[in-house]
Design an enzyme around this catalytic site. Structure first.
Site, PDB file in Angstrom:
ATOM      1  N   ASN A  90     -41.246  20.775  10.218  1.00 48.54           N
ATOM      2  CA  ASN A  90     -40.230  19.401   9.673  1.00 48.54           C
ATOM      3  C   ASN A  90     -40.810  18.049  10.140  1.00 48.54           C
ATOM      4  O   ASN A  90     -41.146  17.970  11.443  1.00 48.54           O
ATOM      5  CB  ASN A  90     -38.907  19.816   9.727  1.00 48.54           C
ATOM      6  CG  ASN A  90     -38.504  21.130   9.337  1.00 48.54           C
ATOM      7  OD1 ASN A  90     -39.070  21.449   8.325  1.00 48.54           O
ATOM      8  ND2 ASN A  90     -37.411  21.633   9.591  1.00 48.54           N
TER       9      ASN A  90
ATOM     10  N   HIS B   2     -46.484  19.310  11.612  1.00 48.00           N
ATOM     11  CA  HIS B   2     -46.830  18.399  10.217  1.00 48.00           C
ATOM     12  C   HIS B   2     -46.593  16.930  10.490  1.00 48.00           C
ATOM     13  O   HIS B   2     -46.443  16.159   9.531  1.00 48.00           O
ATOM     14  CB  HIS B   2     -46.263  19.145   9.073  1.00 48.00           C
ATOM     15  CG  HIS B   2     -46.574  20.202   8.422  1.00 48.00           C
ATOM     16  ND1 HIS B   2     -46.017  21.201   7.766  1.00 48.00           N
ATOM     17  CD2 HIS B   2     -47.848  20.816   8.692  1.00 48.00           C
ATOM     18  CE1 HIS B   2     -46.774  22.273   7.439  1.00 48.00           C
ATOM     19  NE2 HIS B   2     -48.110  22.165   8.181  1.00 48.00           N
TER      20      HIS B   2
ATOM     21  N   CYS C  95     -48.483  -3.755   6.964  1.00 48.26           N
ATOM     22  CA  CYS C  95     -48.522  -4.400   8.465  1.00 48.26           C
ATOM     23  C   CYS C  95     -48.747  -5.665   8.554  1.00 48.26           C
ATOM     24  O   CYS C  95     -49.230  -6.101   7.288  1.00 48.26           O
ATOM     25  CB  CYS C  95     -49.755  -3.243   9.009  1.00 48.26           C
ATOM     26  SG  CYS C  95     -50.289  -3.926  10.375  1.00 48.26           S
TER      27      CYS C  95
ATOM     28  N   GLY D  97     -35.916  29.491   8.991  1.00 47.85           N
ATOM     29  CA  GLY D  97     -36.151  28.717   7.698  1.00 47.85           C
ATOM     30  C   GLY D  97     -37.215  28.340   7.130  1.00 47.85           C
ATOM     31  O   GLY D  97     -37.439  27.087   6.695  1.00 47.85           O
ATOM     32  N   THR D  98     -38.305  29.208   7.228  1.00 52.61           N
ATOM     33  CA  THR D  98     -39.593  28.796   6.581  1.00 52.61           C
ATOM     34  C   THR D  98     -39.967  29.969   5.502  1.00 52.61           C
ATOM     35  O   THR D  98     -39.762  31.132   5.997  1.00 52.61           O
ATOM     36  CB  THR D  98     -40.580  28.428   7.972  1.00 52.61           C
ATOM     37  OG1 THR D  98     -41.731  28.340   7.118  1.00 52.61           O
ATOM     38  CG2 THR D  98     -40.658  29.732   8.582  1.00 52.61           C
ATOM     39  N   SER D  99     -40.656  29.728   4.645  1.00 50.88           N
ATOM     40  CA  SER D  99     -41.211  30.607   3.771  1.00 50.88           C
ATOM     41  C   SER D  99     -42.164  31.000   4.092  1.00 50.88           C
ATOM     42  O   SER D  99     -42.892  32.172   3.454  1.00 50.88           O
ATOM     43  CB  SER D  99     -41.367  30.070   2.459  1.00 50.88           C
ATOM     44  OG  SER D  99     -42.411  28.781   2.549  1.00 50.88           O
TER      45      SER D  99
ATOM     46  N   PRO E 166     -32.394  33.247   4.509  1.00 54.49           N
ATOM     47  CA  PRO E 166     -31.321  33.900   3.442  1.00 54.49           C
ATOM     48  C   PRO E 166     -32.379  35.065   2.700  1.00 54.49           C
ATOM     49  O   PRO E 166     -31.945  36.028   2.020  1.00 54.49           O
ATOM     50  CB  PRO E 166     -30.837  32.922   2.442  1.00 54.49           C
ATOM     51  CG  PRO E 166     -31.122  31.597   3.307  1.00 54.49           C
ATOM     52  CD  PRO E 166     -32.092  31.799   4.390  1.00 54.49           C
TER      53      PRO E 166
HETATM   54  P1  OAD Z   1     -40.086  26.080   2.206  1.00 58.28           P
HETATM   55  O1  OAD Z   1     -39.372  25.204   1.272  1.00 58.28           O
HETATM   56  O2  OAD Z   1     -41.334  26.485   1.576  1.00 58.28           O
HETATM   57  O3  OAD Z   1     -39.071  27.136   2.346  1.00 58.28           O
HETATM   58  C1  OAD Z   1     -37.812  27.085   2.985  1.00 58.28           C
HETATM   59  C2  OAD Z   1     -37.651  28.188   3.427  1.00 58.28           C
HETATM   60  O4  OAD Z   1     -36.019  28.218   4.091  1.00 58.28           O
HETATM   61  C3  OAD Z   1     -37.318  29.618   2.433  1.00 58.28           C
HETATM   62  O5  OAD Z   1     -37.898  30.726   3.110  1.00 58.28           O
HETATM   63  C4  OAD Z   1     -35.712  29.578   2.117  1.00 58.28           C
HETATM   64  O6  OAD Z   1     -35.340  30.950   1.791  1.00 58.28           O
HETATM   65  C5  OAD Z   1     -35.095  28.984   3.390  1.00 58.28           C
HETATM   66  N1  OAD Z   1     -33.891  28.583   3.516  1.00 58.28           N
HETATM   67  C6  OAD Z   1     -33.196  27.789   2.385  1.00 58.28           C
HETATM   68  N2  OAD Z   1     -32.049  27.514   2.839  1.00 58.28           N
HETATM   69  C7  OAD Z   1     -31.845  28.046   4.153  1.00 58.28           C
HETATM   70  C8  OAD Z   1     -30.672  27.938   5.195  1.00 58.28           C
HETATM   71  N3  OAD Z   1     -29.355  27.399   4.852  1.00 58.28           N
HETATM   72  N4  OAD Z   1     -31.056  28.547   6.346  1.00 58.28           N
HETATM   73  C9  OAD Z   1     -31.977  28.950   6.469  1.00 58.28           C
HETATM   74  N5  OAD Z   1     -33.229  29.105   5.773  1.00 58.28           N
HETATM   75  C10 OAD Z   1     -33.054  28.659   4.706  1.00 58.28           C
HETATM   76  O7  OAD Z   1     -40.347  25.094   3.821  1.00 58.28           O
HETATM   77  P2  OAD Z   1     -41.290  25.450   4.459  1.00 58.28           P
HETATM   78  O8  OAD Z   1     -41.473  26.874   4.896  1.00 58.28           O
HETATM   79  O9  OAD Z   1     -40.924  24.464   5.769  1.00 58.28           O
HETATM   80  O10 OAD Z   1     -45.827  20.863   4.439  1.00 58.28           O
HETATM   81  O11 OAD Z   1     -42.498  24.831   3.987  1.00 58.28           O
HETATM   82  C11 OAD Z   1     -43.905  24.532   4.622  1.00 58.28           C
HETATM   83  C12 OAD Z   1     -44.623  23.342   4.483  1.00 58.28           C
HETATM   84  O12 OAD Z   1     -44.883  23.301   2.881  1.00 58.28           O
HETATM   85  C13 OAD Z   1     -43.890  22.191   4.775  1.00 58.28           C
HETATM   86  O13 OAD Z   1     -43.778  21.650   6.236  1.00 58.28           O
HETATM   87  C14 OAD Z   1     -44.550  21.152   3.897  1.00 58.28           C
HETATM   88  C15 OAD Z   1     -44.658  21.984   2.499  1.00 58.28           C
HETATM   89  O14 OAD Z   1     -45.440  21.652   1.575  1.00 58.28           O
HETATM   90  C16 OAD Z   1     -46.483  19.784   4.216  1.00 58.28           C
HETATM   91  O15 OAD Z   1     -46.233  18.867   3.538  1.00 58.28           O
HETATM   92  C17 OAD Z   1     -47.745  19.660   4.619  1.00 58.28           C
END
Ligand code: OAD
Length: 253
Positions: A103, A120, A149, A188-190, A215
């Site tokens: 994040n 990131h 700037c 909380g990451t996919s 979830p």
């Molecule tokens: P994602 O949007 O891909 O995934 C979010 C995850 O959080 C999913 O698995 C949801 O099930 C879960 N989720 C949703 N609500 C939640 C809650 N209340 N508590 C816990 N989990 C919950 O986000 P990231 O995995 O962070 O990169 O995505 C990875 C990267 O893809 C980001 O850093 C960004 C994006 O494109 C760049 O921009 C380079």
């Protein structure tokens, strides 16, 4: 879920070196939308159009307007939730050593975590594409797009766009954290964006236990992770932290 909360707390207390990997889901309860899934940013925008470095370089004004300026409103007003605060508490207790976060919202630091690897990058700082000078985002006039700037160059945020590599220092530190921990909490990451999603795999291959809080199941579930605490991060972490406190108090009796 209650059983898994207890188990997770027991794992935390009996571990020597806990590391957390977090993603957009941990900030959902702070009002910041995730990228994927229902209500996600990528439902509204095409990531290759707004979050790829080539798009930014070809048309910085469009990218600033579309994505970054929209996110800024959320990022400046968002506050850490119980999940961020729980991880900060675990660091305070000497249990959690490092947070690797995908994040760019700065909420882990705001919650009090000291060792945070911003995998990131961050939205807190901007860098001039011409002279390279850095400025805090809050200090920059964002009413004119793209922000510039004093030298006239266009500012870019210090986050990692698609098409860019992870800064070597952050990648190295994350790999070391993943390979030396004995427990990794994946919150909380996919777990589909690489190389971040590989950190739990490194942890597992190095002998650590991997526990997910989400979830929804992910590609790590049942393969890399031993447990999935299925629920919202804030609610789950609040309970896990309380249980950790209870176990520690009991041990001290
Ligand atoms: P994602 O949007 O891909 O995934 C979010 C995850 O959080 C999913 O698995 C949801 O099930 C879960 N989720 C949703 N609500 C939640 C809650 N209340 N508590 C816990 N989990 C919950 O986000 P990231 O995995 O962070 O990169 O995505 C990875 C990267 O893809 C980001 O850093 C960004 C994006 O494109 C760049 O921009 C380079």
């Amino acid at each position: 879920m209650e059983d898994f909360i207890k188990k997770t707390a027991e794992y935390i207390v009996s571990s020597k070196h806990v590391v957390a990997l977090t993603g957009a889901g941990i900030s959902v309860e702070s009002g910041i939308p995730p990228f994927r899934g229902k209500g996600g940013l990528w439902e509204k925008f095409d990531p290759m159009e707004v979050a790829h470095i080539d798009s930014f370089m070809n048309n910085p004004e469009k990218v600033w307007r579309l994505l970054i300026s929209e996110m800024k409103e959320l990022l400046v007003s968002a506050k850490p939730n119980a999940a961020h605060l729980g991880l900060a508490r675990l660091e305070e207790l000497g249990l959690l050593k490092t947070v690797i976060t995908q994040n760019i919202d700065g909420l882990h630091q705001m919650a009090g975590n000291k060792d945070v690897i911003e995998f990131h990058g961050s939205f807190a700082w901007l860098r001039c594409l011409d002279c390279g000078s850095r400025e805090q985002t809050v200090e920059v006039d964002l009413s004119h797009m793209p922000p510039r700037c004093d030298c006239g160059g266009i500012y870019r945020p210090e986050c990692v766009f698609f098409g860019e590599t992870i800064p070597m220092q952050d990648l190295d530190r994350s790999q070391i954290a993943a390979s030396t921990c004995d427990l990794m909490l994946v919150v909380g990451t996919s777990a589909i964006v690489q190389p971040a999603a590989f950190m739990p795999v490194i942890a597992k291959q190095s002998g650590a236990t991997v526990i997910e809080i989400n979830p929804e199941p992910t590609p790590l579930t049942g393969t890399t992770s031993t447990l999935l605490v299925q629920g919202k991060a804030g609610k789950a972490m609040r309970k896990i932290t309380a249980e950790v406190g209870r176990i520690i108090a009991e041990k001290q009796r």
